[in-house]
Write an enzyme that holds these catalytic residues in place. Structure first.
Site, PDB file in Angstrom:
ATOM      1  N   GLU A 181       0.829  -1.213   0.000  1.00 37.91           N
ATOM      2  CA  GLU A 181       0.000   0.000   0.000  1.00 37.91           C
ATOM      3  C   GLU A 181       0.863   1.263   0.000  1.00 37.91           C
ATOM      4  O   GLU A 181       0.758   2.123   0.886  1.00 37.91           O
ATOM      5  CB  GLU A 181      -0.947  -0.019   1.200  1.00 37.91           C
ATOM      6  CG  GLU A 181      -1.905  -1.189   1.159  1.00 37.91           C
ATOM      7  CD  GLU A 181      -3.042  -1.111   2.162  1.00 37.91           C
ATOM      8  OE1 GLU A 181      -2.850  -0.515   3.225  1.00 37.91           O
ATOM      9  OE2 GLU A 181      -4.122  -1.653   1.870  1.00 37.91           O
ATOM     10  N   GLU A 184      -5.487  -8.532  -1.039  1.00 34.40           N
ATOM     11  CA  GLU A 184      -6.164  -8.384   0.255  1.00 34.40           C
ATOM     12  C   GLU A 184      -7.632  -8.145  -0.021  1.00 34.40           C
ATOM     13  O   GLU A 184      -7.986  -7.320  -0.867  1.00 34.40           O
ATOM     14  CB  GLU A 184      -5.632  -7.179   1.057  1.00 34.40           C
ATOM     15  CG  GLU A 184      -4.284  -7.374   1.662  1.00 34.40           C
ATOM     16  CD  GLU A 184      -3.869  -6.225   2.562  1.00 34.40           C
ATOM     17  OE1 GLU A 184      -4.741  -5.611   3.207  1.00 34.40           O
ATOM     18  OE2 GLU A 184      -2.662  -5.940   2.616  1.00 34.40           O
TER      19      GLU A 184
HETATM   20  C1  BG6 Z   1      -4.546  -3.049   4.694  1.00 30.88           C
HETATM   21  C2  BG6 Z   1      -3.179  -3.427   5.196  1.00 30.88           C
HETATM   22  O1  BG6 Z   1      -4.657  -1.673   4.753  1.00 30.88           O
HETATM   23  O2  BG6 Z   1      -5.668  -3.431   5.402  1.00 30.88           O
HETATM   24  C3  BG6 Z   1      -3.167  -4.529   6.219  1.00 30.88           C
HETATM   25  O3  BG6 Z   1      -2.300  -3.731   4.150  1.00 30.88           O
HETATM   26  C4  BG6 Z   1      -4.355  -4.383   7.138  1.00 30.88           C
HETATM   27  O4  BG6 Z   1      -1.933  -4.511   6.871  1.00 30.88           O
HETATM   28  C5  BG6 Z   1      -5.608  -4.504   6.313  1.00 30.88           C
HETATM   29  O5  BG6 Z   1      -4.355  -5.289   8.186  1.00 30.88           O
HETATM   30  C6  BG6 Z   1      -6.892  -4.483   7.109  1.00 30.88           C
HETATM   31  O6  BG6 Z   1      -6.919  -3.379   7.950  1.00 30.88           O
HETATM   32  P1  BG6 Z   1      -7.200  -3.551   9.496  1.00 30.88           P
HETATM   33  O7  BG6 Z   1      -7.067  -2.194  10.044  1.00 30.88           O
HETATM   34  O8  BG6 Z   1      -8.571  -4.095   9.592  1.00 30.88           O
HETATM   35  O9  BG6 Z   1      -6.171  -4.497   9.982  1.00 30.88           O
END
Ligand code: BG6
Length: 486
Positions: A176, A384
């Protein structure tokens, strides 16, 4: 009939700083993440310059993937996962960050872990820097704001590209990368830029201060150059390596209304917040709209001789991104803004939200996949995607996470449609395939996993692992190559 091609890479994703723990084991140095306490949806995480022995820092033990990786990867293998995205904790190899030689114990840990993936039929997908820049580089250099960090990063890249040849094929240069632009927590975890106070709550703090903007865009420029040089280096060491950019959220903003100011404002938001990074990384040069943005905001990019050539020569092989939700943009200052978590935006009245305020929008995934494919014509990975939720045991003592299954089903259907649209999507790694610490809030309670880990927000729990219903569901999805979503 589903459209997932044969060999489609189904998998899951984590990041070292959110799962490994073992923050000082076998010679590991501290990372930025090790200086962040827990928070909650309505309470930002706190940064402390000095580690307070009486405060709980979630990354220090996390879910101890360091000690459990063999068990976890075996479970991933039994689920049928083809690819596992994780990252290397840079400070496990280079404890301060500026050493010439790596810490051998760190090198061997990742060799064993990647070998374990291979033994379980899983291809590793490795993020080189995922919110875990060595703390030493922040303290001594103010992180990526200092150009010398490019060489430290490339030294680290040379080590891992050489050591893990034959074990790893897919690499992502920065997680990111666009998060660095967000100020506050974003510039700290993504850019290692030191907070001004010794103890400070770390929300996202978008800034229009020219000094801060210059620091942020200087750091980002250094990451662009580092990424481009890393791509070139990777191909020199092994021509088969596939190296990608990784963009937070991908394109995921809609105009709140059809008012031209909302539409134009949305275009600007997308250009600067999303496309700027991938245009540089995929096309090899700063786009025209960025030059105007820099001029309008008093930003000077420290372009040095050879940088433009480096950017041109180091374009990535694939585009990868995280996708959780969409947001809206309104030019009207009276329209409510909500801080979903790590992303700000205006709520979309047509969409339902998670308990953390993240809008659920599978159609947005199809839309973004088409946008990215039209723009770059590069292979795409969704690295993700997932549903952070509170999981509670049912009466039979098991975890029946139907809401998570519903979320995944709808997003897999959206990817299927995008494939039918002609998008070259090659992989899908769902976030937090095993429960890990949340990056945004530091909580354990915000769970994404197919596999439950016994650990709570305060650090209690015996860390045992337990498949949820979604584990068996995803197993069927993978076995049927996306055909059986029932
Ligand atoms: C992304 C990141 O922004 O979202 C991760 O690359 C992160 O590291 C994921 O864990 C989900 O966000 P969160 O705040 O729910 O962990």
């Amino acid at each position: 009939m589903a459209h997932f091609p044969e060999g489609f890479l189904w998998g899951g994703a984590t990041a070292a700083n959110q799962c490994e723990g073992a923050w000082k084991t076998d010679g590991k140095g501290e990372s930025v993440e090790d200086h962040l306490t827990g928070g909650a949806v309505d309470r930002p995480r706190t940064y402390t310059r000095v580690i307070d022995p009486d405060t709980y820092y979630p990354s220090h033990e996390s879910v101890d993937f360091y000690g459990h990786y063999a068990e976890d990867i075996k479970l991933f293998g039994e689920m049928g996962m083809k690819i596992f995205r994780t990252s290397i904790n840079w400070s496990r190899l280079y404890p301060v960050g500026d050493e010439d030689e790596p810490n051998q114990a760190g090198v061997e840990f990742y060799r064993s872990m990647f070998q374990c993936c291979k033994d379980n039929g899983i291809e590793p997908l490795v993020t080189i820097s995922h919110y875990e820049i060595p703390w030493g580089l922040c303290e001594k250099y103010n992180g990526w704001a200092d150009r010398r960090v490019i060489d430290f990063y490339l030294n680290y890249c040379r080590t891992i590209f050489t050591e893990y040849q034959g074990l790893v094929k897919y690499w992502l240069t920065f997680n990111e990368i666009n998060m660095l632009q967000n100020g506050g927590l974003g510039s700290f975890i993504a850019g290692g830029i030191m907070p001004k106070e010794d103890v400070v709550p770390m929300g996202l703090a978008p800034t229009d201060d020219p000094d801060e903007l210059n620091t942020i865009y200087t750091a980002l420029h250094h990451q662009f150059v580092a990424s481009a040089k890393a791509v070139k280096l990777a191909h020199e060491i092994c021509p088969d390596y596939m190296v990608g950019c990784m963009i937070g959220g991908g394109p995921s903003i809609y105009p709140y209304t059809c008012a031209p100011a909302d539409v134009l404002g949305t275009q600007k938001k997308l250009q600067i917040g999303t496309w700027l990074c991938s245009d540089v990384q995929c096309r090899g040069a700063y786009p025209g709209y960025a030059k105007r943005f820099f001029a309008d905001n008093g930003i000077t990019i420290p372009m040095e001789p050879g940088d433009e050539e480096a950017l041109r020569e180091g374009t990535v092989d694939m585009y990868t991104y995280s996708y959780y939700m969409t947001n809206c943009y309104s030019a009207d200052p009276n329209v409510t803004q909500n801080g979903g978590n790590m992303v700000m935006g205006v709520p979309n009245p047509y969409l339902k939200k998670s308990d953390w305020g993240w809008a659920i929008d599978p159609d947005g995934l199809r839309w973004s996949l088409n946008e990215v494919w039209d723009r770059y014509q590069l292979p795409i990975m969704v690295v993700e995607n997932g549903f952070g939720a509170i999981d509670e045991r049912g009466e039979d003592g098991k975890f029946h996470d139907d809401y998570r299954i519903d979320y995944f089903r709808a997003h897999i259907q959206a990817m299927d449609e995008a494939l039918a649209d002609g998008v070259n999507l090659i992989a899908y790694t769902t976030w937090g395939c095993i429960d890990i610490v949340s990056a945004g809030t530091g909580e354990m309670k915000k769970r994404y996993g197919y596999i439950y880990v016994d650990k709570d927000n305060d650090g209690n729990g015996d860390l045992h692992r337990e498949p949820k219903d979604s584990y068996y569901w995803y197993q069927k999805v993978i076995a049927s190559n996306g055909e059986d979503l029932a």
